[in-house]
Scaffold this motif. Structure first.
Motif, PDB file in Angstrom:
ATOM      1  N   ARG A 192       3.429   1.876  14.707  1.00  0.00           N
ATOM      2  CA  ARG A 192       2.369   1.603  13.727  1.00  0.00           C
ATOM      3  C   ARG A 192       2.626   2.381  12.432  1.00  0.00           C
ATOM      4  N   ILE A 193       3.016   3.653  12.532  1.00  0.00           N
ATOM      5  CA  ILE A 193       3.234   4.460  11.326  1.00  0.00           C
ATOM      6  C   ILE A 193       4.419   3.930  10.527  1.00  0.00           C
ATOM      7  N   VAL A 194       5.565   3.828  11.187  1.00  0.00           N
ATOM      8  CA  VAL A 194       6.772   3.416  10.467  1.00  0.00           C
ATOM      9  C   VAL A 194       6.628   1.978   9.961  1.00  0.00           C
ATOM     10  N   GLY A 195       5.998   1.117  10.749  1.00  0.00           N
ATOM     11  CA  GLY A 195       5.790  -0.253  10.309  1.00  0.00           C
ATOM     12  C   GLY A 195       4.938  -0.328   9.062  1.00  0.00           C
ATOM     13  N   ASN A 196       3.884   0.481   8.986  1.00  0.00           N
ATOM     14  CA  ASN A 196       3.044   0.488   7.788  1.00  0.00           C
ATOM     15  C   ASN A 196       3.822   1.006   6.588  1.00  0.00           C
ATOM     16  N   LEU A 197       4.628   2.056   6.783  1.00  0.00           N
ATOM     17  CA  LEU A 197       5.418   2.584   5.669  1.00  0.00           C
ATOM     18  C   LEU A 197       6.451   1.569   5.197  1.00  0.00           C
ATOM     19  N   VAL A 198       7.081   0.845   6.128  1.00  0.00           N
ATOM     20  CA  VAL A 198       8.060  -0.167   5.750  1.00  0.00           C
ATOM     21  C   VAL A 198       7.377  -1.308   5.004  1.00  0.00           C
ATOM     22  N   GLY A 199       6.200  -1.741   5.474  1.00  0.00           N
ATOM     23  CA  GLY A 199       5.475  -2.802   4.788  1.00  0.00           C
ATOM     24  C   GLY A 199       5.103  -2.411   3.370  1.00  0.00           C
ATOM     25  N   ASN A 200       4.639  -1.161   3.170  1.00  0.00           N
ATOM     26  CA  ASN A 200       4.322  -0.706   1.817  1.00  0.00           C
ATOM     27  C   ASN A 200       5.572  -0.639   0.946  1.00  0.00           C
ATOM     28  N   ALA A 201       6.700  -0.186   1.535  1.00  0.00           N
ATOM     29  CA  ALA A 201       7.938  -0.102   0.754  1.00  0.00           C
ATOM     30  C   ALA A 201       8.398  -1.485   0.314  1.00  0.00           C
ATOM     31  N   GLY A 257       7.754   3.771  -7.958  1.00  0.00           N
ATOM     32  CA  GLY A 257       7.382   5.149  -7.682  1.00  0.00           C
ATOM     33  C   GLY A 257       5.892   5.399  -7.846  1.00  0.00           C
ATOM     34  N   ILE A 258       5.489   6.612  -7.546  1.00  0.00           N
ATOM     35  CA  ILE A 258       4.071   7.000  -7.594  1.00  0.00           C
ATOM     36  C   ILE A 258       3.942   8.202  -8.507  1.00  0.00           C
ATOM     37  N   ALA A 259       3.034   8.147  -9.450  1.00  0.00           N
ATOM     38  CA  ALA A 259       2.815   9.259 -10.374  1.00  0.00           C
ATOM     39  C   ALA A 259       2.243  10.461  -9.627  1.00  0.00           C
ATOM     40  N   PRO A 260       2.556  11.671 -10.087  1.00  0.00           N
ATOM     41  CA  PRO A 260       2.039  12.872  -9.393  1.00  0.00           C
ATOM     42  C   PRO A 260       0.523  12.906  -9.297  1.00  0.00           C
ATOM     43  N   HIS A 288      -1.440  10.597  -8.559  1.00  0.00           N
ATOM     44  CA  HIS A 288      -1.915   9.766  -7.460  1.00  0.00           C
ATOM     45  C   HIS A 288      -1.404  10.236  -6.091  1.00  0.00           C
ATOM     46  N   GLN A 289      -0.394  11.113  -6.067  1.00  0.00           N
ATOM     47  CA  GLN A 289       0.257  11.443  -4.804  1.00  0.00           C
ATOM     48  C   GLN A 289      -0.657  12.189  -3.840  1.00  0.00           C
ATOM     49  N   THR A 290      -1.627  12.937  -4.350  1.00  0.00           N
ATOM     50  CA  THR A 290      -2.534  13.674  -3.467  1.00  0.00           C
ATOM     51  C   THR A 290      -3.693  12.824  -2.965  1.00  0.00           C
ATOM     52  N   ARG A 291      -3.834  11.572  -3.455  1.00  0.00           N
ATOM     53  CA  ARG A 291      -4.994  10.763  -3.095  1.00  0.00           C
ATOM     54  C   ARG A 291      -4.648   9.486  -2.347  1.00  0.00           C
ATOM     55  N   ILE A 292      -3.347   9.178  -2.230  1.00  0.00           N
ATOM     56  CA  ILE A 292      -2.995   7.897  -1.619  1.00  0.00           C
ATOM     57  C   ILE A 292      -3.310   7.861  -0.135  1.00  0.00           C
ATOM     58  N   PHE A 293      -3.555   9.024   0.480  1.00  0.00           N
ATOM     59  CA  PHE A 293      -3.905   9.041   1.894  1.00  0.00           C
ATOM     60  C   PHE A 293      -5.423   8.989   2.101  1.00  0.00           C
ATOM     61  N   GLU A 294      -6.190   8.820   1.032  1.00  0.00           N
ATOM     62  CA  GLU A 294      -7.637   8.676   1.156  1.00  0.00           C
ATOM     63  C   GLU A 294      -7.987   7.221   1.475  1.00  0.00           C
ATOM     64  N   GLU A 295      -9.171   7.041   2.088  1.00  0.00           N
ATOM     65  CA  GLU A 295      -9.600   5.699   2.430  1.00  0.00           C
ATOM     66  C   GLU A 295      -9.903   4.893   1.163  1.00  0.00           C
ATOM     67  N   PHE A 296      -9.485   3.625   1.165  1.00  0.00           N
ATOM     68  CA  PHE A 296      -9.778   2.642   0.123  1.00  0.00           C
ATOM     69  C   PHE A 296      -9.191   3.036  -1.235  1.00  0.00           C
ATOM     70  N   SER A 328       8.220  11.463  -4.656  1.00  0.00           N
ATOM     71  CA  SER A 328       8.237  10.273  -5.508  1.00  0.00           C
ATOM     72  C   SER A 328       8.146  10.690  -6.961  1.00  0.00           C
ATOM     73  N   ALA A 329       8.609   9.789  -7.819  1.00  0.00           N
ATOM     74  CA  ALA A 329       8.491   9.957  -9.263  1.00  0.00           C
ATOM     75  C   ALA A 329       8.495   8.562  -9.882  1.00  0.00           C
ATOM     76  N   LEU A 330       7.884   8.473 -11.032  1.00  0.00           N
ATOM     77  CA  LEU A 330       7.812   7.176 -11.701  1.00  0.00           C
ATOM     78  C   LEU A 330       9.208   6.655 -12.009  1.00  0.00           C
ATOM     79  N   GLN A 331       9.420   5.360 -11.719  1.00  0.00           N
ATOM     80  CA  GLN A 331      10.690   4.656 -11.920  1.00  0.00           C
ATOM     81  C   GLN A 331      11.834   5.265 -11.108  1.00  0.00           C
ATOM     82  N   ALA A 332      11.513   6.067 -10.078  1.00  0.00           N
ATOM     83  CA  ALA A 332      12.558   6.678  -9.237  1.00  0.00           C
ATOM     84  C   ALA A 332      12.335   6.382  -7.765  1.00  0.00           C
ATOM     85  N   GLY A 333      11.428   5.483  -7.438  1.00  0.00           N
ATOM     86  CA  GLY A 333      11.202   5.138  -6.045  1.00  0.00           C
ATOM     87  C   GLY A 333      10.383   6.180  -5.315  1.00  0.00           C
ATOM     88  N   SER A 334      10.169   5.934  -4.006  1.00  0.00           N
ATOM     89  CA  SER A 334       9.365   6.818  -3.168  1.00  0.00           C
ATOM     90  C   SER A 334      10.067   7.018  -1.838  1.00  0.00           C
TER      91      SER A 334
END
Length: 667
Positions: A417-426, A457-460, A462-470, A506-512
């Motif tokens: 479930r974990i790896v599948g969700n990460l792969v789907g997001n990638a 990529g993800i801006a710094p 947002h990186q501390t909040r992407i694990f929050e609900e919704f 992660s960094a902008l335009q550098a992937g995650s």
């Protein structure tokens, strides 16, 4: 403060502004103040006392020695003066009388008178060791009156020019030695008395200095330990009057230790007041925090109850809608089919959202217990590759899998479930012609699984909040086709359940890069994969008992099961269901029962009755309740749960498994 008997290293610049390097060196102090005062007072006194005693004793002994020698020499000269004529005339009796007279004076113990002519007169005892005697000599010369005599020896021209004999006197040194010993002992005694007096006085002074310092040091130590009620108890002479003067600022002539102790006592009083104020503020803040915590807990319980009730109330009609839509899809006309498919898509989206909420509730309620075992990453990546290959191909994203033959200790379903969700997001964030790398790396005894993409990529921020609900970064319009923002929150909870956490680089335009570390395992100890389940068997003739207080759900479930050629019996109450289960003529293969029935009836009682009355029947609880209490209760009872809305395919797979098991047991 300086503690007696201990060395102390005082940093010169510990609490002062920066000073030159020469002044910043530490001052090392050894020993104790009392010992230093003793050395400072006793050593000079001892040196002075010893010097004076040695000088006076030496002078006394020299005086005794000079007096002893002078007396002995005087007796010898006196005997020589009295025996000149008698020795010149050879009058031995007269010489004997002179010698005896000298002995009677008591100053000498032996007298000898002799000349070169063979005259030898002695008086006194010859007994006693010669080492105790000291000899004194005096020449015998003729006096002036004898020079005029006719019998003057030839060649004599002046008095005393030529001695005519020799007088030897001996004195006993025993009394002299006793006197020297007595004088020496008296000097030593006086020196010892002076040293003892000096030591006693210095010791008393050192104690009077060290005692207040000890009390001040103990008070400072107590203040450091938090005992702010400690006081030095050192006051200036004069008692309360001294304290009153100190309070009035009249410190002239006051002892420095009393001033220091007074300042420390004032500091202790201030610290005590500050501590009381701090404790009052802490109590007030604690009370406020406890009140807010209670309010937060009450709000969380209210939210949980609301979500549970809302989830149940939403799942009921959604479950019925899904069953009706699946039944209508097979009989819909070409014109109706697009609308029915849209309805099915909407119910699917709502079902996914409710399933995610249920998953979060189950994780927060801690009703999931991981089944830890050895998991082959090759098999896991193969399963994920088959699952995500169509979506990656549709998005023109290249998937790269590198398992390196490693294995980990984990729950295979939760890890999938974990790896599948990460792969789907990638895949979703890589963009066309992107690449997603899923790799495993060994790090000592642990294995690191990484999911990398070369997307935006993800801006710094947002990186501390992407694990929050919704929370979603690039879905401000809340397009449900891009998800609901619950996947990473669920993955973070599952990772914590597995004893690890998800890291992000992660960094902008550098992937995650999302990664997690798990305990490594020996790939040779991985159990072989279970064989593929047999194809679903036809459901014709499967006897089903459906228990639900919602008529729409009963109608939809009955229609769907009959469409699958099952034999269906529907009841609306738990009591009626238990009566049907107790009927010896009624045998059921499957029991589908709701948890919350009308008139406060409990579906668990129906499940327990089915286990008791028809143990061969598959008892399944179908419910929309997602509260932590309900989930924990179902887990403790070991009840199979289907969460509303139930996908028809999932229900059909469950009934097919039951059908296959019954056919296998009958054959």
């Amino acid at each position: 403060m300086i503690a007696p008997g201990h060395g102390l290293t005082v940093p010169a610049a510990a609490h002062r502004p920066a000073e030159p390097a020469a002044d910043a060196r530490a001052v090392v102090i050894g020993g104790s103040l009392q010992r230093d005062l003793l050395w400072l007072g006793v050593v000079p006194c001892a040196a002075v006392a010893l010097a004076l005693t040695a000088w006076f004793t030496h002078s006394r002994l020299e005086m005794l020695d000079a007096a002893f020698n002078a007396e002995g020499q005087a007796v010898a000269r006196q005997v020589a003066a009295m025996s000149d004529l008698s020795l010149y005339a050879g009058d031995v009796p007269a010489l004997q009388n002179v010698a005896n007279a000298a002995l009677r004076g008591g100053q000498v113990t032996r007298v000898e008178i002799s000349n070169s002519a063979g005259v030898y007169v002695t008086a006194g005892s010859k007994t006693g060791p010669m080492g105790q005697l000291r000899m004194f000599t005096a020449p015998v010369t003729l006096r002036e009156a004898s020079k005029a005599a006719a019998f003057s020896p030839e060649g004599v021209t002046a008095a005393g020019d030529k001695p005519i004999g020799l007088v030897q006197t001996f004195r006993d040194t025993t009394a002299y030695a006793h006197e020297r010993t007595r004088s020496l002992m008296a000097g030593i005694g006086i020196a010892m008395i002076a040293l003892i007096a000096a030591w006693a006085w210095v010791r008393h002074t050192a104690r009077s200095v060290a005692q207040p310092l000890r009390r001040i040091s103990r008070t400072v130590a107590a203040l450091e330990a938090g005992a702010f009620d400690a006081r030095c108890g050192v006051v200036a002479q004069g008692g309360a009057g001294g304290q009153a003067k100190a309070r009035r600022g009249l410190s002239r002539g006051r002892h420095e230790f009393a001033s220091l102790a007074h300042d420390i006592d004032r500091l202790a009083e201030r610290l005590q007041r500050n501590r009381q104020l701090s404790e009052e503020r802490v109590r007030e803040a604690t009370a406020v925090a406890l009140q807010r915590m209670a309010e937060a807990e009450q709000a969380a319980r209210s939210r949980a109850r609301f979500l549970a009730a809302a989830s149940h109330d939403l799942r009921q009609p959604l479950h019925a809608m899904g069953l009706f839509i699946d039944g209508l899809l097979s009989s819909a006309t070409a014109a109706q089919r697009p609308a029915v498919l849209r309805l099915q898509e909407g119910t699917d989206f709502m079902g996914v959202l409710l399933d995610d909420l249920l998953e979060i509730s189950r994780l927060d309620a801690q009703v999931l217990t991981p089944a830890i075992g050895n998991v082959s990453l090759a098999a896991l990546f193969d399963q994920l590759g088959a699952q995500h290959a169509p979506r990656a191909a549709a998005s023109r994203v290249r998937l790269v899998w590198r398992d390196r033959g490693l294995a980990v200790r984990s729950d295979p379903a939760l890890l999938l479930r974990i790896v599948g969700n990460l792969v789907g997001n990638a895949i979703a964030h890589s963009g066309p012609e992107g690449t997603v790398l899923v790799a495993a790396r060994r790090r000592g005894a642990r294995v690191r699984i990484e999911v990398r993409d070369n997307g935006v990529g993800i801006a710094p921020i947002h990186q501390t909040r992407i694990f929050e609900e919704f929370y979603q970064v690039a879905n401000t319009e809340r397009d449900r086709r891009q998800g609901f923002g619950l996947g990473l929150s669920i993955c973070a909870r599952i990772a914590a359940l597995l004893g690890t956490h998800i890291e992000l680089r992660s960094a902008l335009q550098a992937g995650s890069t999302f990664s997690l570390e798990l305990t490594g395992a020996d790939p040779r100890e991985v159990q072989p994969a279970a064989p593929e389940p047999v194809a679903s068997s036809p459901l014709a003739g499967l006897r089903c008992l459906v228990v639900d207080d919602d008529p729409a759900i009963l109608d939809a479930t009955s229609a769907l099961l009959m469409q699958w050629d099952c034999e269906v019996e529907c009841v609306a109450t738990g009591s009626e269901a238990m009566r049907r289960l107790a009927d010896p003529d009624a045998r059921f293969d499957v029991l589908l029962c709701d948890l919350q029935l009308a008139d406060a009836e409990d579906g668990m009682e129906v499940i327990e009755a089915a286990r008791r009355l028809q143990p061969e029947a598959l008892a399944v609880l179908v419910s929309g309740a997602t509260g932590p209490e309900a989930l924990q209760r179902l887990r403790q009872e070991g009840v199979m749960l289907l969460t509303k809305p139930v996908a028809p395919a999932k229900l059909r797979a469950l009934l097919s498994t039951r059908r296959a098991g019954r056919l296998a047991s009958s054959s």
